[in-house]
Design an enzyme around this catalytic site. Sequence first.
Site, PDB file in Angstrom:
ATOM      1  N   HIS A 117      10.065  -2.269 -37.098  1.00 20.66           N
ATOM      2  CA  HIS A 117       8.806  -1.536 -36.410  1.00 20.66           C
ATOM      3  C   HIS A 117       9.490  -0.221 -35.762  1.00 20.66           C
ATOM      4  O   HIS A 117      10.510  -0.330 -35.126  1.00 20.66           O
ATOM      5  CB  HIS A 117       8.460  -2.528 -35.401  1.00 20.66           C
ATOM      6  CG  HIS A 117       6.908  -1.898 -35.043  1.00 20.66           C
ATOM      7  ND1 HIS A 117       6.847  -0.975 -34.088  1.00 20.66           N
ATOM      8  CD2 HIS A 117       5.838  -2.371 -35.517  1.00 20.66           C
ATOM      9  CE1 HIS A 117       5.467  -0.836 -34.149  1.00 20.66           C
ATOM     10  NE2 HIS A 117       4.781  -1.580 -34.841  1.00 20.66           N
ATOM     11  N   CYS A 156       2.863  -4.983 -23.531  1.00 15.89           N
ATOM     12  CA  CYS A 156       1.665  -4.208 -23.054  1.00 15.89           C
ATOM     13  C   CYS A 156       0.498  -5.098 -22.321  1.00 15.89           C
ATOM     14  O   CYS A 156       0.253  -5.930 -22.989  1.00 15.89           O
ATOM     15  CB  CYS A 156       1.199  -3.145 -23.956  1.00 15.89           C
ATOM     16  SG  CYS A 156      -0.227  -2.128 -23.288  1.00 15.89           S
ATOM     17  N   SER A 212       0.008  -2.825 -39.722  1.00 12.62           N
ATOM     18  CA  SER A 212      -0.032  -2.711 -38.131  1.00 12.62           C
ATOM     19  C   SER A 212       0.306  -4.097 -37.562  1.00 12.62           C
ATOM     20  O   SER A 212      -0.208  -5.078 -37.812  1.00 12.62           O
ATOM     21  CB  SER A 212      -1.557  -2.307 -37.547  1.00 12.62           C
ATOM     22  OG  SER A 212      -1.634  -2.553 -36.162  1.00 12.62           O
ATOM     23  N   GLU A 236       8.517   1.245 -33.223  1.00 14.13           N
ATOM     24  CA  GLU A 236       8.611   1.379 -31.975  1.00 14.13           C
ATOM     25  C   GLU A 236       9.955   0.665 -31.370  1.00 14.13           C
ATOM     26  O   GLU A 236      10.698   1.235 -30.572  1.00 14.13           O
ATOM     27  CB  GLU A 236       7.431   0.307 -31.281  1.00 14.13           C
ATOM     28  CG  GLU A 236       7.522   0.317 -29.770  1.00 14.13           C
ATOM     29  CD  GLU A 236       6.630  -0.504 -29.117  1.00 14.13           C
ATOM     30  OE1 GLU A 236       7.100  -1.337 -28.148  1.00 14.13           O
ATOM     31  OE2 GLU A 236       5.388  -0.508 -29.561  1.00 14.13           O
TER      32      GLU A 236
END
Length: 673
Positions: free
Chosen positions: A123, A189, A217, A125
Amino acid sequence: MKIILAKSAGYCFGVNQAMKKVEDALEKGDDNIFTLGPLIHNRQVTDKLEQQGVKIISDVGSARGGVITVRSHGVGADIIEEIAESGIELIDATCPYVKKIHNKVKEYYQKDYKIFIVGDRAHPEVIGINGWCDYKGEVINDKNSVPIDQKYDKICVVAQTTMNRGIFEEISEEIKKLYPEAIILNTICNATKTRQEETAQIAKESDCMIIVGGRHSSNTKKLADIGRKHCEKTVHIETADELDLDILKGCDTVGITAGASTPHWIIKEVINKMTKSFEEMLKDSEMEASYEETFRRLGKGSIVTGKVIGVNKNEIYLNINYKADAILSKDEYTDEDIDLTEEVKVEDEIEVMVTNLNDGNGNVEVSKKKIIQKKASEELYNAFNEKRLLEGSVIKAVKGGLIVDLGLGQAFMPASQYHMRFVKDLETLVGKSVKGLIIEFDKRKNRVIFSQKVVLEQEYKEKKEQETKAKDEFINSVEIENILEGPIKSITNFGIFVKVGPIDGFVHISDLSWARVKHPSDMYKIGDEVKAVVTEVNKEEYKIKMSIKELSEEPWTVFSKKYNTGDEVDVKITRIAPFGAFAEIMEEVEGLIHISELSHDKVAKVEDVLNAGDQVTAKIIGINDEQKKISLSIKELVAEPAKEIEVNETVYEDESDNSIGNILGDIFDQQDK
């Protein structure tokens, strides 16, 4: 049919920010706008941006001038540096939550921590996070991938923001078993947590669950997995075109949520397709109301973004896409004394919290300050859960403690939590900087308790452990006869303490010099550097006994090697006694010249012959090794004078005939006979 749309569906804060920054750049007319990788994980959005001139590149070198946008996933420190060196303008759209992870990883990596990243290795991130520890982080995606072959002294654990909370907790527990001292930072998050929890709840209530979002995603795929756990009829689609309406047959309740990269216009297209297929149901007022609520559900505490439609000195009027406009008063906008007309312009967008749905005139009352307070409260709560170190300043002394401004908000510090030592006058602490942890957080009572003491205690504990470790290593390296050097730390009546490594060595007054020492301060002062030889080592009590005089040969030994009885020596008279004079033969070695050895003549007082300071030559006439005594003589070097014999002149008269002739004659006569 009832439609339940998740409140959290669609763009998250980070994605929304990234989109706005690119849209602002387009509005400014910037040429050559590039995004380093797809801006968000939604093909429809990236296609739309490409049509507007936004180009996707895979590396910085592919950009030719213009502007490079770093997407919300973020990138490594090396990429940021490369963009800076290229001279190309940077739009950093990294999600603030991801940026926090970057800062934490950088902070702990610089402290020599091994970084564990819980997430998907591929990923973007996770790749970006790894770039803030020189790509040396250990990426873990399940509890079985926690490294057990290699042990690390210090570990810091962070998580991909969209990581499944349950999996993160499983992995964290496994890490704690292997590395009990690991620092685990829950960096998932809050929006992700809310989105996942809301998806689970809606799926439980629905006959069919529709997940809208990109197939690549990560957060959308996790929502689909959660939906399937609670609702058998769960489908994952990217667009309305992919929705098979047959799946809705027989469903009374349909739940809808969308990934963080899904724009609201796609969600709306999905709902429109559903409602058009059920026009008869749309006539039902209940369905109409349900549909309206999918796009704006307002209640006290709701957070919305409103567009400014009017402003005066004391109030701002906002269009919040509700049946009524919202009023934002100056008091709920800021604590500062400002003119709102100079601060805000029509068409500006402001994020606010609903405080009252009807002010009596049909208007909605909103507050910007309460959002700041809420975010600050959430940040403080996160800091409490993560046991994050915070810094602040004391702003007020109150009964029983202090009020501390932590930047994010205020907290109460009990007097007992300021320091390990008791502070009597709390007023003296106002204005002081403090560093500590939130040790209690009660959301319901809005109670935040802050402690500096727990940090000081931990620092003291760590310091003592480090000192003990250093002492162990040092004391185990010291052996008798080692020579150590260090400054004098303290002086007492009975000796001196010398700083050698992490401990103090002791030199007794008797070991300072071969000569007699009245007080150690006569020879040394604090701070003097001295060398000494180790004579005793107590490893259990970290004690070392040393000797300075042992570094030099004993003066008596030197004397014994050099001199013998009968030798003549040049000496210096040091002191006078009634029974003789003491003379220095060599440094620290004296002999005694007894009064009887001063002269062949009788000496009444030593001072008649010698005085202190006189230099004379003497003869060694005796050495007592056992008592370390030396006898000297001056008279032995001077010849004894001859003695005069007195003769008495007395005349004896002898009237007898005893002459020599007569006597000898008689003898001879007798021999003849």
